[in-house]
Structure formats: structure tokens, C-alpha cells
Design a protein around this motif. Structure first.
Motif, PDB file in Angstrom:
ATOM      1  N   ILE A 164     -34.718  -4.801 -18.578  1.00  0.00           N
ATOM      2  CA  ILE A 164     -34.823  -3.580 -17.776  1.00  0.00           C
ATOM      3  C   ILE A 164     -34.168  -2.433 -18.533  1.00  0.00           C
ATOM      4  O   ILE A 164     -33.287  -2.646 -19.380  1.00  0.00           O
ATOM      5  CB  ILE A 164     -34.168  -3.726 -16.382  1.00  0.00           C
ATOM      6  CG1 ILE A 164     -32.675  -4.030 -16.500  1.00  0.00           C
ATOM      7  CG2 ILE A 164     -34.874  -4.783 -15.550  1.00  0.00           C
ATOM      8  CD1 ILE A 164     -31.964  -4.061 -15.151  1.00  0.00           C
ATOM      9  N   ALA A 165     -34.635  -1.228 -18.244  1.00  0.00           N
ATOM     10  CA  ALA A 165     -34.053  -0.013 -18.825  1.00  0.00           C
ATOM     11  C   ALA A 165     -33.183   0.652 -17.765  1.00  0.00           C
ATOM     12  O   ALA A 165     -33.449   0.549 -16.560  1.00  0.00           O
ATOM     13  CB  ALA A 165     -35.155   0.926 -19.284  1.00  0.00           C
ATOM     14  N   VAL A 166     -32.151   1.346 -18.227  1.00  0.00           N
ATOM     15  CA  VAL A 166     -31.222   2.019 -17.322  1.00  0.00           C
ATOM     16  C   VAL A 166     -31.251   3.511 -17.605  1.00  0.00           C
ATOM     17  O   VAL A 166     -31.125   3.943 -18.761  1.00  0.00           O
ATOM     18  CB  VAL A 166     -29.784   1.489 -17.491  1.00  0.00           C
ATOM     19  CG1 VAL A 166     -28.863   2.147 -16.476  1.00  0.00           C
ATOM     20  CG2 VAL A 166     -29.747  -0.027 -17.357  1.00  0.00           C
ATOM     21  N   ARG A 167     -31.437   4.284 -16.561  1.00  0.00           N
ATOM     22  CA  ARG A 167     -31.412   5.738 -16.680  1.00  0.00           C
ATOM     23  C   ARG A 167     -30.272   6.255 -15.809  1.00  0.00           C
ATOM     24  O   ARG A 167     -30.220   5.961 -14.609  1.00  0.00           O
ATOM     25  CB  ARG A 167     -32.753   6.329 -16.223  1.00  0.00           C
ATOM     26  CG  ARG A 167     -32.845   7.841 -16.347  1.00  0.00           C
ATOM     27  CD  ARG A 167     -34.272   8.313 -16.092  1.00  0.00           C
ATOM     28  NE  ARG A 167     -34.697   8.055 -14.725  1.00  0.00           N
ATOM     29  CZ  ARG A 167     -34.539   8.930 -13.710  1.00  0.00           C
ATOM     30  NH1 ARG A 167     -33.944  10.101 -13.911  1.00  0.00           N
ATOM     31  NH2 ARG A 167     -34.984   8.626 -12.501  1.00  0.00           N
ATOM     32  N   VAL A 168     -29.373   7.010 -16.404  1.00  0.00           N
ATOM     33  CA  VAL A 168     -28.211   7.539 -15.683  1.00  0.00           C
ATOM     34  C   VAL A 168     -28.572   8.897 -15.095  1.00  0.00           C
ATOM     35  O   VAL A 168     -29.060   9.787 -15.810  1.00  0.00           O
ATOM     36  CB  VAL A 168     -26.986   7.664 -16.607  1.00  0.00           C
ATOM     37  CG1 VAL A 168     -25.805   8.266 -15.851  1.00  0.00           C
ATOM     38  CG2 VAL A 168     -26.612   6.302 -17.183  1.00  0.00           C
ATOM     39  N   MET A 216     -30.411   4.237 -12.524  1.00  0.00           N
ATOM     40  CA  MET A 216     -31.748   3.871 -12.090  1.00  0.00           C
ATOM     41  C   MET A 216     -32.292   2.805 -13.039  1.00  0.00           C
ATOM     42  O   MET A 216     -32.179   2.923 -14.268  1.00  0.00           O
ATOM     43  CB  MET A 216     -32.669   5.094 -12.099  1.00  0.00           C
ATOM     44  CG  MET A 216     -32.203   6.227 -11.195  1.00  0.00           C
ATOM     45  SD  MET A 216     -32.235   5.781  -9.435  1.00  0.00           S
ATOM     46  CE  MET A 216     -34.003   5.620  -9.165  1.00  0.00           C
ATOM     47  N   TYR A 217     -32.902   1.771 -12.456  1.00  0.00           N
ATOM     48  CA  TYR A 217     -33.373   0.628 -13.237  1.00  0.00           C
ATOM     49  C   TYR A 217     -34.890   0.542 -13.186  1.00  0.00           C
ATOM     50  O   TYR A 217     -35.508   0.775 -12.141  1.00  0.00           O
ATOM     51  CB  TYR A 217     -32.773  -0.666 -12.686  1.00  0.00           C
ATOM     52  CG  TYR A 217     -31.271  -0.677 -12.669  1.00  0.00           C
ATOM     53  CD1 TYR A 217     -30.540  -1.091 -13.779  1.00  0.00           C
ATOM     54  CD2 TYR A 217     -30.566  -0.268 -11.541  1.00  0.00           C
ATOM     55  CE1 TYR A 217     -29.150  -1.109 -13.770  1.00  0.00           C
ATOM     56  CE2 TYR A 217     -29.175  -0.272 -11.516  1.00  0.00           C
ATOM     57  CZ  TYR A 217     -28.475  -0.693 -12.625  1.00  0.00           C
ATOM     58  OH  TYR A 217     -27.104  -0.699 -12.610  1.00  0.00           O
ATOM     59  N   SER A 218     -35.482   0.176 -14.312  1.00  0.00           N
ATOM     60  CA  SER A 218     -36.936  -0.019 -14.355  1.00  0.00           C
ATOM     61  C   SER A 218     -37.260  -1.123 -15.349  1.00  0.00           C
ATOM     62  O   SER A 218     -36.468  -1.428 -16.249  1.00  0.00           O
ATOM     63  CB  SER A 218     -37.644   1.281 -14.756  1.00  0.00           C
ATOM     64  OG  SER A 218     -37.190   1.717 -16.032  1.00  0.00           O
ATOM     65  N   LEU A 219     -38.426  -1.699 -15.182  1.00  0.00           N
ATOM     66  CA  LEU A 219     -38.845  -2.791 -16.055  1.00  0.00           C
ATOM     67  C   LEU A 219     -39.212  -2.280 -17.443  1.00  0.00           C
ATOM     68  O   LEU A 219     -39.825  -1.217 -17.590  1.00  0.00           O
ATOM     69  CB  LEU A 219     -40.056  -3.510 -15.462  1.00  0.00           C
ATOM     70  CG  LEU A 219     -39.824  -4.378 -14.225  1.00  0.00           C
ATOM     71  CD1 LEU A 219     -41.168  -4.826 -13.658  1.00  0.00           C
ATOM     72  CD2 LEU A 219     -38.970  -5.586 -14.567  1.00  0.00           C
ATOM     73  N   THR A 220     -38.856  -3.050 -18.445  1.00  0.00           N
ATOM     74  CA  THR A 220     -39.332  -2.795 -19.808  1.00  0.00           C
ATOM     75  C   THR A 220     -40.546  -3.691 -20.062  1.00  0.00           C
ATOM     76  O   THR A 220     -40.897  -4.541 -19.231  1.00  0.00           O
ATOM     77  CB  THR A 220     -38.232  -3.120 -20.829  1.00  0.00           C
ATOM     78  OG1 THR A 220     -37.933  -4.529 -20.737  1.00  0.00           O
ATOM     79  CG2 THR A 220     -36.978  -2.307 -20.571  1.00  0.00           C
TER      80      THR A 220
END
Length: 201
Positions: free
Chosen positions: A53-57, A68-72
Motif C-alpha cells: 500500500i502507498a501512504v499519502r500524508v 491516507m492509504y491506497s493499494l499499490t
């Protein structure tokens, strides 16, 4: 199923904060997999470290910074790999059923009360699942929803949760009826044995 796979599947809905993921987990995934918020956050950290998962601050002026988390792509590959594997056989480990199996030699009234508690819990869960189903359908018939929705998986798992709680309620009501009848008969026997011989017959 590892918690990892349940979290990855939940993120198929789209980017989510840990807080919102925990809420959606409790509202939908909980009918087949349970986890505490602390477990979810630890798993999110592991998935980010492993690249699934990718993390966006997101910095907010008057509120704490959120992640914020999203699938890679690697996360989506992991989901495809997971869904292709045969599942492990389901097993049941239910303390209440052990108590029910020993009800004739144990405290039947206490077991009856425990079944009543489970029945109330199952009824509440069923009502919550039915409300979620209504929100998903949003005025559509099931056929319309299944034809229009991009994802049918959450709806199908919700139906499984609904049928599971319906069966819990059916079994609980039947078990209560049987135990109540036996307790009533036992009470009558005790009253008869307490009567003087002349009164008893």
C-alpha cells in the motif's frame, strides 16, 4: 485468511484513512473477519513497509495530520494471488456450544440466559446488516444493483453475514424453547417430590 488480505480487500473501495478503514471494517468486513483498530493500524504499517500500500500524508490546519492509504500494483497482485488459492477449511470454536452440550449436567438456567444474550446480539447484528443492505441497494432491486455495481463482492459477503445471523436466531429460539421446557418439567418434578405422599397421589 491473514488480516493482511482482509485489509487489502477493504482498500479495494479506494483510498482511505486508517480511521475510516476501521469504521468500514466494522460495518462490513466484520461479518466474516474481526480485528481491533490497533491491529488494523499495525497491519497498515506492515503493508506500507512491504510495498503493498502507498501512504499519502494530508496536513490539516485545525485537525491532526492524517495518513491516507491506497493499494499499490504489488497490493493488487497480492489480492489476485490470494483469491486464486484454495481457502483453508472453516472451523468452529464456540464456547457457548460447549456449555450447551453440557447443559443437562450443568446450570441450565445460566446456559439459557447465555443463549438469550447471544440471541439479542444476533438480532442486533442482523438489523445492522439489513440497514447496510438497504444503503447499498439505495432503492434499487437486487438485480439492478448487481447489474450496475462495479463491485459485487461486498454485497455477497454481506448476504452471507445476514444468513449466518438468521440461522443463529433460528437456532437460538429453538434452543431456548427446548431448555425452557426442560426447566419447567424439572420444576414440576421437584414440586411433586416435595409433596407428602398422600397429596402426591
Amino acid at each position: 485468511m491473514a488480516l493482511r488480505d482482509a485489509v487489502l480487500a477493504a482498500l479495494l473501495e479506494g483510498e482511505s484513512s486508517g480511521y475510516d478503514l476501521a469504521k468500514s471494517f466494522d460495518a462490513s468486513v466484520a461479518n466474516f473477519w474481526t480485528a481491533t483498530p490497533q491491529q488494523l493500524y499495525r497491519e497498515l504499517d506492515r503493508l506500507a513497509t512491504d510495498g503493498f500500500i502507498a501512504v499519502r500524508v494530508v496536513h490539516q490546519e485545525r485537525r491532526p495530520t492524517k495518513r491516507m492509504y491506497s493499494l499499490t500494483d504489488a497490493g493488487r497482485d497480492a489480492i489476485r494471488e490470494f483469491t486464486a488459492k484454495p481457502p483453508k477449511p472453516s472451523t468452529i470454536r464456540d464456547d457457548l456450544l460447549i456449555k450447551v452440550s453440557a447443559v443437562d449436567a450443568g446450570d441450565a438456567a445460566a446456559v439459557r440466559d447465555l443463549i438469550s444474550d447471544q440471541l439479542r446480539w444476533a438480532t442486533a447484528k442482523l438489523a445492522r446488516y439489513e440497514r447496510l443492505r438497504e444503503r447499498l441497494l439505495h432503492g434499487r432491486t437486487e438485480d439492478e444493483y448487481l447489474a450496475e455495481s462495479q463491485r459485487v463482492g461486498p454485497y455477497l459477503t454481506l448476504l452471507r453475514g445476514i444468513s449466518f445471523e438468521q440461522e443463529n436466531i433460528r437456532w437460538g429460539e429453538h434452543a431456548l424453547s427446548v431448555i425452557n421446557q426442560r426447566l419447567a418439567a424439572r420444576g414440576s418434578d421437584m414440586e411433586s417430590s416435595a409433596l407428602p405422599a398422600s397429596d402426591a397421589g
